[in-house]
Design a protein around this motif. Structure first.
Motif, short mmCIF file in Angstrom:
data_model
loop_
_atom_site.label_atom_id
_atom_site.label_comp_id
_atom_site.label_asym_id
_atom_site.label_seq_id
_atom_site.Cartn_x
_atom_site.Cartn_y
_atom_site.Cartn_z
N ALA A 65 -11.97 17.40 23.18
CA ALA A 65 -11.47 16.35 22.29
C ALA A 65 -12.58 15.40 21.85
CB ALA A 65 -10.36 15.56 22.99
N GLU A 66 -13.71 15.44 22.54
CA GLU A 66 -14.82 14.53 22.24
C GLU A 66 -16.02 15.20 21.57
OE1 GLU A 66 -15.97 12.15 25.63
OE2 GLU A 66 -13.91 12.11 26.37
N PHE A 67 -15.98 16.52 21.42
CA PHE A 67 -17.13 17.18 20.80
C PHE A 67 -17.32 16.68 19.38
CE2 PHE A 67 -16.42 21.06 23.69
CZ PHE A 67 -17.34 20.59 24.61
N PRO A 68 -18.56 16.39 19.02
CA PRO A 68 -18.82 15.89 17.66
C PRO A 68 -18.84 17.03 16.65
CG PRO A 68 -20.89 16.12 18.85
CD PRO A 68 -19.79 16.45 19.83
N THR A 69 -18.70 16.67 15.41
CA THR A 69 -18.90 17.62 14.32
C THR A 69 -20.41 17.79 14.17
OG1 THR A 69 -16.90 16.87 13.23
CG2 THR A 69 -18.52 18.04 11.86
N ILE A 70 -20.85 19.02 14.09
CA ILE A 70 -22.29 19.31 14.01
C ILE A 70 -22.67 19.58 12.56
CG2 ILE A 70 -24.16 20.78 14.85
CD1 ILE A 70 -22.72 19.23 17.09
N ALA A 71 -23.69 18.89 12.11
CA ALA A 71 -24.16 19.06 10.73
C ALA A 71 -24.74 20.47 10.55
CB ALA A 71 -25.22 18.02 10.41
N LEU A 72 -24.53 21.02 9.36
CA LEU A 72 -25.04 22.35 9.02
C LEU A 72 -26.42 22.19 8.38
CD1 LEU A 72 -21.78 23.92 7.54
CD2 LEU A 72 -22.59 23.94 9.90
N ARG A 73 -27.44 21.98 9.23
CA ARG A 73 -28.79 21.73 8.72
C ARG A 73 -29.62 22.99 8.55
NH1 ARG A 73 -32.52 18.46 10.93
NH2 ARG A 73 -32.21 19.36 12.98
N GLY A 74 -29.14 24.12 9.09
CA GLY A 74 -29.86 25.37 8.91
C GLY A 74 -29.49 26.01 7.59
N HIS A 75 -30.44 26.74 7.01
CA HIS A 75 -30.18 27.38 5.72
C HIS A 75 -30.70 28.82 5.74
CE1 HIS A 75 -31.02 28.20 1.35
NE2 HIS A 75 -29.75 27.90 1.35
N ASP A 76 -29.82 29.77 5.44
CA ASP A 76 -30.19 31.18 5.32
C ASP A 76 -30.53 31.43 3.86
OD1 ASP A 76 -30.26 33.95 4.95
OD2 ASP A 76 -28.79 34.31 6.53
N LYS A 77 -31.80 31.61 3.58
CA LYS A 77 -32.26 31.78 2.20
C LYS A 77 -31.76 33.09 1.58
CE LYS A 77 -36.44 29.39 3.49
NZ LYS A 77 -37.84 29.58 3.84
N HIS A 78 -31.59 34.11 2.43
CA HIS A 78 -31.18 35.42 1.92
C HIS A 78 -29.72 35.42 1.48
CE1 HIS A 78 -35.01 36.90 3.31
NE2 HIS A 78 -34.75 36.43 4.51
N LYS A 79 -28.87 34.74 2.23
CA LYS A 79 -27.43 34.73 1.91
C LYS A 79 -27.00 33.42 1.26
CE LYS A 79 -26.36 37.75 5.76
NZ LYS A 79 -25.68 37.88 7.05
N ASN A 80 -27.93 32.47 1.17
CA ASN A 80 -27.66 31.14 0.62
C ASN A 80 -26.47 30.48 1.33
OD1 ASN A 80 -28.29 28.95 -0.98
ND2 ASN A 80 -26.87 29.59 -2.60
N THR A 81 -26.51 30.52 2.66
CA THR A 81 -25.47 29.87 3.47
C THR A 81 -26.12 28.87 4.41
OG1 THR A 81 -25.61 31.61 5.14
CG2 THR A 81 -23.93 31.88 3.41
#
Length: 155
Positions: A65-81
Motif C-alpha cells: 500500500a506504500e510502494f511509490p509510483t516509479i518514473a519511467l526514465r529508461g528508454h528503449d530506442k529500438h522499440k521507442n518505449t
C-alpha cells in the motif's frame, strides 16, 4: 531500571509457549518415546513456519500500500518505449520494504548460455520468497562477454 532489566522482566512475565513446555516435559521424561519427541519438534517447526509466512504476507500487504509510483526514465530506442530502471525501482521500494521488516537481495548464476538472476525477499519473521529468471546473455552490438552478462543481470 535499565532497558535490559526491563526487557528481561517483560519476558519473564510472558506466558510460556505451551508447545515448548510440552516438548520440555517429553524430553525430561526418561520413559519418553524419541519418535514422539521428534514429531512434536516437527509440529512446532511447521507451526512456526506457518506463523512466519502469515507475518510475511501481512507485512507485504501493508508495504504494498506504500510502494511509490516509479518514473519511467529508461528508454528503449529500438522499440521507442519507456521503462522503469532497476536502480529507480530499488531506490523507491527499499525504504518501504525495510520499514516493514523486509530485506531484498539478488544472486546470479552464469553458465555458458544463460545468466540466471534470483531475487530473494526475506522477512524478519523468518519466511522468504525467491524468484529466478534465466536470461540469455545480452550480447548486443558493441558488448564484450562481461558486458553481456552485466546487461542481462540488470535487464
Amino acid at each position: 531500571m535499565t532497558a535490559l532489566a526491563k526487557s528481561e522482566a517483560a519476558q519473564a512475565s510472558l506466558p510460556a509457549d505451551p508447545m515448548v513446555s510440552m516438548i520440555e516435559r517429553i524430553a525430561m521424561d526418561p520413559n519418553s518415546d524419541l519418535a514422539k519427541l521428534e514429531k512434536m519438534l516437527e509440529m512446532k517447526e511447521r507451526h512456526e513456519a506457518s506463523q512466519a509466512k502469515a507475518q510475511f504476507s501481512a507485512a507485504f500487504a501493508r508495504a504494498s500500500a506504500e510502494f511509490p509510483t516509479i518514473a519511467l526514465r529508461g528508454h528503449d530506442k529500438h522499440k521507442n518505449t519507456h521503462y522503469a530502471k532497476l536502480e529507480d525501482i530499488l531506490t523507491g521500494v527499499r525504504p518501504v520494504l525495510s520499514k516493514h521488516g523486509f530485506a531484498l537481495s539478488f544472486s546470479t548464476e552464469v553458465t555458458a548460455d544463460l545468466v540466471t538472476v534470483t531475487a530473494e525477499l526475506s522477512h524478519e519473521a523468518g519466511y522468504s520468497k525467491t524468484n529466478s529468471i534465466p536470461l540469455p546473455r545480452d550480447a548486443g552490438a558493441g558488448r564484450n562477454a562481461v558486458q553481456a552478462v552485466g546487461s542481462s543481470q540488470t535487464y
